[in-house]
Design an enzyme around this catalytic site. Structure first.
Site, PDB file in Angstrom:
ATOM      1  N   HIS A 127      -6.071   2.948  -4.390  1.00  0.00           N
ATOM      2  CA  HIS A 127      -5.964   3.155  -2.937  1.00  0.00           C
ATOM      3  C   HIS A 127      -6.334   4.598  -2.574  1.00  0.00           C
ATOM      4  CE1 HIS A 127      -4.925   1.902   1.039  1.00  0.00           C
ATOM      5  NE2 HIS A 127      -3.795   2.567   1.133  1.00  0.00           N
ATOM      6  N   HIS A 161      -5.590   9.619   0.128  1.00  0.00           N
ATOM      7  CA  HIS A 161      -5.347   8.865   1.366  1.00  0.00           C
ATOM      8  C   HIS A 161      -5.442   9.808   2.575  1.00  0.00           C
ATOM      9  CE1 HIS A 161      -3.658   5.874   4.138  1.00  0.00           C
ATOM     10  NE2 HIS A 161      -3.713   4.990   3.156  1.00  0.00           N
ATOM     11  N   HIS A 187       3.909  -2.238   3.065  1.00  0.00           N
ATOM     12  CA  HIS A 187       3.941  -0.892   2.486  1.00  0.00           C
ATOM     13  C   HIS A 187       5.294  -0.676   1.811  1.00  0.00           C
ATOM     14  CE1 HIS A 187       0.843  -0.684   5.606  1.00  0.00           C
ATOM     15  NE2 HIS A 187       0.304   0.304   4.917  1.00  0.00           N
ATOM     16  N   ASP A 237       0.820  -1.205   0.000  1.00  0.00           N
ATOM     17  CA  ASP A 237       0.000   0.000   0.000  1.00  0.00           C
ATOM     18  C   ASP A 237       0.858   1.260   0.000  1.00  0.00           C
ATOM     19  OD1 ASP A 237      -2.147  -1.688   0.186  1.00  0.00           O
ATOM     20  OD2 ASP A 237      -2.929  -0.866   2.063  1.00  0.00           O
ATOM     21  N   ASP A 238       0.241   2.353  -0.469  1.00  0.00           N
ATOM     22  CA  ASP A 238       0.712   3.740  -0.285  1.00  0.00           C
ATOM     23  C   ASP A 238       1.745   4.221  -1.289  1.00  0.00           C
ATOM     24  OD1 ASP A 238      -0.985   3.575   1.836  1.00  0.00           O
ATOM     25  OD2 ASP A 238       0.506   3.962   3.384  1.00  0.00           O
TER      26      ASP A 238
END
Length: 230
Positions: A98, A102, A193, A47-48
């Site tokens: 995603h 965020h 991540h 993620d991210d």
């Protein structure tokens, strides 16, 4: 007539709703794919990103061990680093949505704002790669009725996890590795991540561990046999 007896019921509902909003594996607000006990492989997800300092290093490690992964990318980071997204795809991995920002308060966005965030990210990917992601991972793993409506409106498949590494916390490399590998089973989905050297070191150890256990990391669309792109 006294209604005090309703108070504990209301409190219990509130607690369940709060927990259900933050614990993606509960499938409390919307159906998410968290693991597949019928699969013969596992899925590593990141993620991210994309992150220019770490995502290329992650890709190199994955290539070394011939492993596939799924990258749930933030829209504004894709805008800044479109070449990394292209490289992810060229290496045979999958990308998912995603959100665009965020934002820390994403769970409080109204339905239209959630839709706008997800559409914006998908449009950026479409402009860069010519494909539209069908896979979505909620920011912070938070779900609620507004996010559910947005996901349904956009016909997205929500992907969760059942192996949370906590690699963005103060846990050290050994603690993270042990969290992931303890009782690891076929069909598990691992959350990492692509944002730190610590995670890269854990990833290499994890891939060695998988080799020893005759397990292979595949993309989540392969693990669950779902469509990755429109």
């Amino acid at each position: 007539m006294s209604f005090w007896w309703l108070l504990p019921i209301g409190l219990a509902w509130l607690v369940l709703t709060i927990l259900g909003s933050g614990l993606i594996g509960w499938n409390y607000h919307l159906k998410t794919l968290n693991n597949n006990p019928n699969a013969n492989n596992i899925a590593i997800t990141f993620d991210d990103g994309p992150n220019p300092d770490f995502t290329p290093k992650v890709l190199k490690v994955l290539e070394t061990y011939r492993a596939e992964a799924t990258f749930f990318c933030i829209g504004k980071h894709i805008e800044s680093h479109p070449d990394i997204i292209k490289t992810i795809i060229e290496h045979g991995h999958t990308i998912g949505n995603h959100t665009y920002s965020h934002a820390n308060n994403f769970g409080f966005f109204n339905t239209q704002k959630v839709i706008a965030e997800l559409q914006k990210t998908n449009t950026i990917v479409k402009n860069v790669l010519g494909i539209t992601p069908c896979l979505y991972r909620p920011a912070f793993g938070v779900t609620n009725p507004k996010i559910k409506r947005a996901v349904k409106h956009l016909h997205l498949t929500t992907i969760g996890w059942n192996r949370r590494s906590f690699d963005t916390t103060n846990l050290n490399e050994n603690q993270i590795f042990n969290r992931i590998t303890k009782n690891l089973k076929k069909g598990d989905v691992i959350l990492l991540h692509d944002t730190s050297e610590k995670t890269i070191r854990v990833l290499e150890r994890l891939l060695l561990f998988l080799q020893e256990k005759n397990l292979q990391s595949v993309t989540v669309n392969d693990l669950f046999n779902v469509k990755a792109y429109a």
